[in-house]
Design an enzyme around this catalytic site. Structure first.
Site, PDB file in Angstrom:
ATOM      1  N   GLY A 243     151.724  41.889  20.200  1.00  0.00           N
ATOM      2  CA  GLY A 243     150.723  42.744  20.806  1.00  0.00           C
ATOM      3  C   GLY A 243     149.391  42.517  20.123  1.00  0.00           C
ATOM      4  N   GLY A 244     148.364  43.095  20.680  1.00  0.00           N
ATOM      5  CA  GLY A 244     147.038  42.989  20.096  1.00  0.00           C
ATOM      6  C   GLY A 244     146.853  43.991  18.970  1.00  0.00           C
ATOM      7  CB  ALA A 245     143.965  44.610  16.724  1.00  0.00           C
TER       8      ALA A 245
ATOM      9  N   GLY B 246     150.995  41.504   4.221  1.00  0.00           N
ATOM     10  CA  GLY B 246     149.558  41.664   4.008  1.00  0.00           C
ATOM     11  C   GLY B 246     149.170  41.694   2.545  1.00  0.00           C
TER      12      GLY B 246
ATOM     13  CG  HIS C 191     150.626  50.434   7.986  1.00  0.00           C
ATOM     14  ND1 HIS C 191     151.308  50.335   9.167  1.00  0.00           N
ATOM     15  CD2 HIS C 191     149.389  49.938   8.228  1.00  0.00           C
ATOM     16  CE1 HIS C 191     150.523  49.810  10.089  1.00  0.00           C
ATOM     17  NE2 HIS C 191     149.353  49.554   9.542  1.00  0.00           N
TER      18      HIS C 191
ATOM     19  NE  ARG D  70     156.892  51.029   5.598  1.00  0.00           N
ATOM     20  CZ  ARG D  70     155.738  50.475   5.211  1.00  0.00           C
ATOM     21  NH1 ARG D  70     154.816  50.184   6.093  1.00  0.00           N
ATOM     22  NH2 ARG D  70     155.515  50.203   3.945  1.00  0.00           N
TER      23      ARG D  70
END
Length: 173
Positions: free
Chosen positions: A12-14, A39, A53, A57
């Protein structure tokens, strides 16, 4: 949606919702959850993004930070009864490019070893080939490496999803 196969690729895109969709897929398995983060935090904004993030989670995930040696890390944490979410392949490609690695060889190695893992594995990646042709050589090489990697992984995984505006479309499986 429920993950019906052993392996999946979510593109998918950003800000498309691909990561949250992938996390929901992993959670729905009921298996022990592992998260492989590719990352690197080069600046404060990226550090904040990574922290956000992790907070989203929560503590029910085991996090492994691995920017380059993805295949080795997957082998080290592989076990039945686990689901592994790799987020994301395009950052992995970036890291490989920055280190001058042989990306076609690394991509082929990853695709070849996928069938040997016992854990269920979900890969997240940015679809970067839908826009205009980038104006500089490095950006074109990145787009090409990512596109080829996506094709290799999509060919061997059980399921492929494309996410746009938070809506998943099953493309394979």
């Amino acid at each position: 949606m429920i993950l019906s196969g052993k392996t999946a690729l979510v593109l998918g895109g950003a800000r498309s919702g691909k990561s949250s969709f992938s996390e929901r897929l992993a959670q729905a398995t009921g298996l022990e959850r592992h998260y492989v983060a590719t990352g690197r935090a080069y600046d404060d904004e990226m550090r904040e993004r990574i922290t956000r993030h992790q907070d989203d989670r929560g503590p029910s995930w085991v996090t492994h930070e691995e920017p380059v040696e993805l295949t080795r890390t997957l082998g080290a944490i592989d076990a039945p009864g686990r689901v592994v979410l790799v987020d994301c392949l395009t950052l992995w490609v970036t890291n490989l490019m920055m280190q001058g690695e042989d990306i076609p060889a690394r991509s082929a190695q990853l695709a070849a070893q996928l069938s040997t893992f016992e854990a269920r594995i979900i890969f997240v990646s940015n679809e970067v080939g839908l826009g205009i042709v980038p104006e500089n050589k490095m950006a074109r090489e990145f787009r090409d490496h990512a596109g080829r990697l996506h094709q290799q992984v999509a060919a061997v995984v059980d399921e492929v999803f494309f996410v746009a505006a938070g809506l998943p479309l099953r493309m394979k499986g």
